[in-house]
Design an enzyme around this catalytic site. Structure first.
Site, mmCIF file in Angstrom:
data_model
loop_
_atom_site.group_PDB
_atom_site.id
_atom_site.type_symbol
_atom_site.label_atom_id
_atom_site.label_comp_id
_atom_site.label_asym_id
_atom_site.label_seq_id
_atom_site.Cartn_x
_atom_site.Cartn_y
_atom_site.Cartn_z
ATOM 1 C CE LYS A 4 -18.037 34.154 64.724
ATOM 2 N NZ LYS A 4 -17.701 35.375 65.252
ATOM 3 N NE ARG A 57 -13.164 33.711 71.173
ATOM 4 C CZ ARG A 57 -13.996 33.181 71.661
ATOM 5 N NH1 ARG A 57 -14.785 33.187 69.772
ATOM 6 N NH2 ARG A 57 -14.707 31.886 72.228
#
Length: 290
Positions: free
Chosen positions: A237, A272
Site C-alpha cells: 500500500k 492478505r
C-alpha cells in the site's frame, strides 16, 4: 488499568476465547491469504492476472509456495476506482474460481461487494465472502451468506473506492473503526451469521490517511475485543511506499512483510498479501525464532 475481575464476562470471553476455524483454517496460528486480482486496473498488479490462464498460474504458484487461502477479486478497490457491473465481475471471477477449485482443495475467498457475484463464486467453488464495504453495499449479500452458511470478512472503509482518499477525517480513528466493526458484526449476527464465522478487517488504506493507518497498526490488539479473528491487508500500500521510499508498488515486499510481522506480534490471524513466497518464508522464520 481495569482489574480483570471488573471486566464484563462477555468482554473477557471475546478477548480470551480460542477462535474457531474459519473456512477450515486454524485460527490458532497465522495464515497467509494470497491475492489474485482478475482486473485490468488494481493498484499494484493491474492486468498481470487479468487473463484466465495468468490468474490460474498465479494461484498455482501461490499454492506451491504455501499459501493458506486464495482471495479472488474482479473489481479494483484502489483509490479512485469506479464500480464494475456485476455481470462483468462474474465473468472475470467465476471461471477462474472454477479452474482453481478443479486443481486444489485450498479455501478460496471471493472479494466482492455484490450478492450476485458472491453467489456465482460460491457455485464455482469459493468458500468465503470478503467484502470491503462490510456487507453494507448490497443489502442482499448478508441474507445470502447467512442462508448459505458462509463465513464472511467484514471490513471498515470510509466512503467508496472512487472517493475514499479525497479527504478522510475522523474524531478518533481507532474507536470509530472499532465501533463500526462491532456494529456490523452485531447486525450480521442478527441476520443469522454467527460471530464464529466472521473475520474483521480494519481496512488499512480505505478512507484513511497515513496517520490514520499508523494509529490503527499501532493498536491492532484492540480489535481482539470484537471476538473475531483479525484479517489485515497492508500489502504494497501507498503508505509503505512513502515511508519506505519505494515508489513502485511491486517492489514493496520488504516493507509489507515488516508491517505484517509487527501485526502478527499483536495477534493478527490472517495476512492478505501479494508476495506469497516472501511472506511465507518470513512467517516461518518469525515462528522459528519465537
Amino acid at each position: 488499568l481495569i482489574p480483570a475481575a471488573e471486566i464484563p464476562g462477555d468482554v473477557r470471553t471475546r478477548l480470551t476465547a480460542a477462535r474457531a476455524p474459519v473456512a477450515g483454517l486454524d485460527m490458532g496460528q497465522p495464515q497467509i491469504m494470497g491475492i489474485v486480482n482478475v482486473t485490468p486496473d488494481s493498484f499494484s498488479d493491474g492486468g498481470r492476472h487479468y487473463a484466465h490462464d495468468a490468474a490460474l498460474a498465479a494461484a498455482q504458484q501461490m499454492a506451491a509456495a504455501g499459501v493458506a487461502i486464495l482471495d479472488i477479486g474482479g473489481e479494483s478497490t484502489r483509490p479512485g476506482a469506479a464500480e464494475v457491473p456485476e455481470a462483468e465481475e462474474i465473468a472475470r471471477t467465476a471461471p477462474v474460481i472454477a479452474s482453481i477449485r478443479a486443481l486444489t482443495g485450498l479455501p478460496i475467498s471471493i472479494d466482492t461487494r455484490k450478492a450476485a457475484v458472491a453467489r456465482a463464486a460460491i457455485d464455482a467453488g469459493a468458500d468465503l465472502v470478503n467484502d470491503v464495504s462490510g456487507l453494507t453495499f448490497d443489502p442482499a449479500l448478508a441474507p445470502y451468506c447467512a442462508g448459505a452458511g458462509l463465513p464472511v470478512c467484514v471490513m471498515h472503509a470510509q466512503g467508496d473506492p472512487e472517493t475514499m482518499q479525497d479527504d478522510p477525517r475522523y474524531g478518533d480513528v481507532l474507536l470509530e473503526v472499532f465501533d463500526f466493526l462491532e456494529t456490523r458484526i452485531a447486525a450480521l449476527e442478527a441476520a443469522g451469521i454467527p460471530r464464529a464465522r466472521i473475520l474483521a478487517d480494519p481496512g488499512i488504506g480505505f478512507g484513511k490517511s497515513q496517520a490514520h493507518n499508523l494509529t490503527l497498526l499501532q493498536n491492532l490488539s484492540l480489535f481482539h475485543g470484537l471476538g473475531c479473528p483479525i484479517l489485515l491487508g497492508v500489502s504494497r500500500k501507498a503508505f509503505i511506499g512513502r515511508i519506505g521510499g519505494e515508489p513502485q508498488a511491486a517492489r514493496r515486499a520488504p516493507g509489507s512483510i515488516a508491517v505484517g510481522l509487527a501485526a502478527l506480534a499483536q495477534g493478527v490471524q490472517i495476512l492478505r498479501v501479494h508476495d506469497v513466497p516472501e511472506t511465507v518464508q518470513a512467517l516461518r522464520l518469525w515462528q522459528a525464532v519465537r
